[in-house]
Design a protein around this motif. Structure first.
Motif, PDB file in Angstrom:
ATOM      1  N   PHE A 169       0.916  -0.838   0.414  1.00 52.61           N
ATOM      2  CA  PHE A 169      -0.047  -0.221   0.245  1.00 52.61           C
ATOM      3  C   PHE A 169       0.429   0.972   0.096  1.00 52.61           C
ATOM      4  N   GLY A 170       0.493   2.081  -0.620  1.00 52.76           N
ATOM      5  CA  GLY A 170       1.171   3.575  -0.908  1.00 52.76           C
ATOM      6  C   GLY A 170       0.878   4.898  -0.669  1.00 52.76           C
ATOM      7  N   ILE A 171       0.889   5.923  -1.206  1.00 52.66           N
ATOM      8  CA  ILE A 171       0.479   7.739  -0.887  1.00 52.66           C
ATOM      9  C   ILE A 171       1.476   7.844  -1.514  1.00 52.66           C
ATOM     10  N   ILE A 172       1.139   9.188  -2.404  1.00 53.48           N
ATOM     11  CA  ILE A 172       2.407   9.619  -2.957  1.00 53.48           C
ATOM     12  C   ILE A 172       2.007  11.021  -2.573  1.00 53.48           C
ATOM     13  N   ASP A 173       2.370  11.980  -1.316  1.00 52.40           N
ATOM     14  CA  ASP A 173       1.282  13.215  -0.867  1.00 52.40           C
ATOM     15  C   ASP A 173       1.838  14.454  -1.760  1.00 52.40           C
ATOM     16  N   GLN A 174       0.930  15.434  -1.766  1.00 45.00           N
ATOM     17  CA  GLN A 174       1.660  17.011  -2.137  1.00 45.00           C
ATOM     18  C   GLN A 174       1.420  17.314  -1.454  1.00 45.00           C
ATOM     19  N   ARG A 204      -3.299  13.975  -2.669  1.00 53.27           N
ATOM     20  CA  ARG A 204      -3.071  12.764  -1.843  1.00 53.27           C
ATOM     21  C   ARG A 204      -3.747  11.501  -2.654  1.00 53.27           C
ATOM     22  N   PHE A 205      -2.337  10.987  -3.632  1.00 54.55           N
ATOM     23  CA  PHE A 205      -2.665   9.830  -4.229  1.00 54.55           C
ATOM     24  C   PHE A 205      -2.670   8.851  -3.818  1.00 54.55           C
ATOM     25  N   ILE A 206      -3.645   7.613  -3.562  1.00 57.02           N
ATOM     26  CA  ILE A 206      -3.267   6.683  -2.445  1.00 57.02           C
ATOM     27  C   ILE A 206      -3.642   5.401  -3.448  1.00 57.02           C
ATOM     28  N   GLY A 207      -3.185   4.184  -3.329  1.00 56.71           N
ATOM     29  CA  GLY A 207      -3.220   2.846  -4.215  1.00 56.71           C
ATOM     30  C   GLY A 207      -2.949   1.466  -3.252  1.00 56.71           C
ATOM     31  N   GLY A 208      -3.506   0.391  -3.085  1.00 55.76           N
ATOM     32  CA  GLY A 208      -3.660  -0.370  -2.263  1.00 55.76           C
ATOM     33  C   GLY A 208      -4.449  -0.385  -1.911  1.00 55.76           C
ATOM     34  N   PHE A 209      -5.064  -2.322  -1.332  1.00 56.72           N
ATOM     35  CA  PHE A 209      -5.916  -2.742  -0.866  1.00 56.72           C
ATOM     36  C   PHE A 209      -7.375  -2.603  -1.801  1.00 56.72           C
ATOM     37  N   GLY A 210      -6.910  -2.212  -2.925  1.00 55.54           N
ATOM     38  CA  GLY A 210      -8.216  -2.186  -3.373  1.00 55.54           C
ATOM     39  C   GLY A 210      -9.160  -1.321  -3.356  1.00 55.54           C
ATOM     40  N   ILE A 211      -7.983  -0.300  -3.347  1.00 56.48           N
ATOM     41  CA  ILE A 211      -8.448   1.261  -2.751  1.00 56.48           C
ATOM     42  C   ILE A 211      -6.575   1.773  -4.224  1.00 56.48           C
ATOM     43  N   THR A 238     -10.940   8.591  -9.093  1.00 55.25           N
ATOM     44  CA  THR A 238     -10.532   6.953  -8.935  1.00 55.25           C
ATOM     45  C   THR A 238      -9.419   6.953 -10.111  1.00 55.25           C
ATOM     46  N   LEU A 239      -8.116   6.836 -10.503  1.00 62.05           N
ATOM     47  CA  LEU A 239      -6.302   6.737 -10.753  1.00 62.05           C
ATOM     48  C   LEU A 239      -7.158   5.805 -11.652  1.00 62.05           C
ATOM     49  N   VAL A 289       0.809   2.818  -5.914  1.00 67.73           N
ATOM     50  CA  VAL A 289       0.119   3.670  -6.520  1.00 67.73           C
ATOM     51  C   VAL A 289      -0.158   3.024  -8.103  1.00 67.73           C
ATOM     52  N   ILE A 290       0.892   2.912  -8.835  1.00 66.39           N
ATOM     53  CA  ILE A 290       0.603   2.948 -10.514  1.00 66.39           C
ATOM     54  C   ILE A 290       0.308   1.270 -10.179  1.00 66.39           C
TER      55      ILE A 290
END
Length: 269
Positions: free
Chosen positions: A120-125, A131-138, A149-150, A225-226
């Motif tokens: 799971f990861g976050i890229i936060d600006q 806030r870009f969030i990715g993992g665990f179905g998100i 949605t990304l 995230v990607i």
């Protein structure tokens, strides 16, 4: 082994706490005349600021309180072992050169990983408030325009592609030639993006990010995230990239294969 949903929810909660804590620490010093950057040393200028250190310290304090059993790998304060099999991988300011220049392409990188890589990861600006969030179905971004949605670009070819990287002098001389072999066949190449390049890939804005000389804390959050957005991140040989080194991040399998073939031909030809 997959994590149960209760643990997933707990890790998502803590990751957002970390991002929330890092935001004010980075914004306190951003674009202020008193900001001073120290040089970590080496062959090129490698800056670190009080904001880098304060943001990582704030995140470490939260992990110590909320998840003391987990390990930590951070850019500024190194590795702290844990007992849970999970490790928080932290880059308090990815893109410190951009940060001290006043550009908003830097970000806070947060991921949680097991022995197989990031989960799971976050890229936060913080300055833009994205806030870009990715993992665990998100797979989502929250920012000034709400929550969306990304989704990576589903189909693309190199001749129509936009390629991003951070430094024009990509890695070694050989790595640089390999990058330019790809970039020379793309429609558009842009530089200086830092971690924001990976966020743009996940958001469906660009097709490729190609870099070299990375550390684990530079790439693990972007991988999460990607991949959550449907993209692919490997090293230049098609293997795992979560330990750092060379990274090829692509919006879809077709353009990934096209770019990797050119990288390999340039390196091995």
């Amino acid at each position: 082994m997959p994590l149960d949903t209760t643990l997933q929810a707990e890790l998502i909660r803590v990751a957002n706490l970390l991002a929330d804590a890092a935001r004010p620490e980075t914004l306190l010093h951003f674009r202020t005349p008193a900001l001073v950057a120290d040089d970590k040393g080496g062959q090129v200028f490698d800056p670190v600021t009080v904001a880098d250190r304060a943001a990582e310290q704030a995140m470490r304090e939260i992990i110590a309180r909320e998840r003391p059993q987990d390990g930590i790998l951070g850019e500024e304060y190194g590795e702290t072992p844990g007992t849970s099999g999970l490790t928080w991988v932290l880059d308090p300011i990815d893109g410190t050169r951009g940060y001290i220049s006043g550009t908003p392409t830097w970000g806070v990188l947060i991921s949680v990983a097991d022995e197989t890589g990031p989960l799971f990861g976050i890229i936060d600006q913080p300055y833009i408030g994205e806030r870009f969030i990715g993992g665990f179905g998100i797979a989502e971004v929250t920012g000034p325009r709400g929550t969306h949605t990304l989704e990576c670009i589903a189909q693309s070819k190199l001749s129509d592609a936009t390629v991003l990287t951070t430094f024009p002098e990509v890695g070694t001389a050989d790595e640089g030639r390999a990058f330019y072999a790809v970039a020379g066949q793309a429609k558009l190449t842009r530089y200086g993006m830092d971690c924001y390049a990976y966020a743009l890939l996940a958001a469906g804005q660009v097709d490729l990010v190609i870099e070299a000389g990375l550390n684990a804390y530079d790439i693990q959050a972007p991988i999460s995230v990607i991949q959550a957005a449907g993209g692919i991140v490997t090293d230049w040989d098609g293997g795992p990239a979560h330990h750092g080194g060379r990274a090829l991040a692509a919006a879809n399998p077709d353009i990934h294969a096209e770019a990797m073939a050119i990288l390999q031909e340039s390196l091995n030809g």
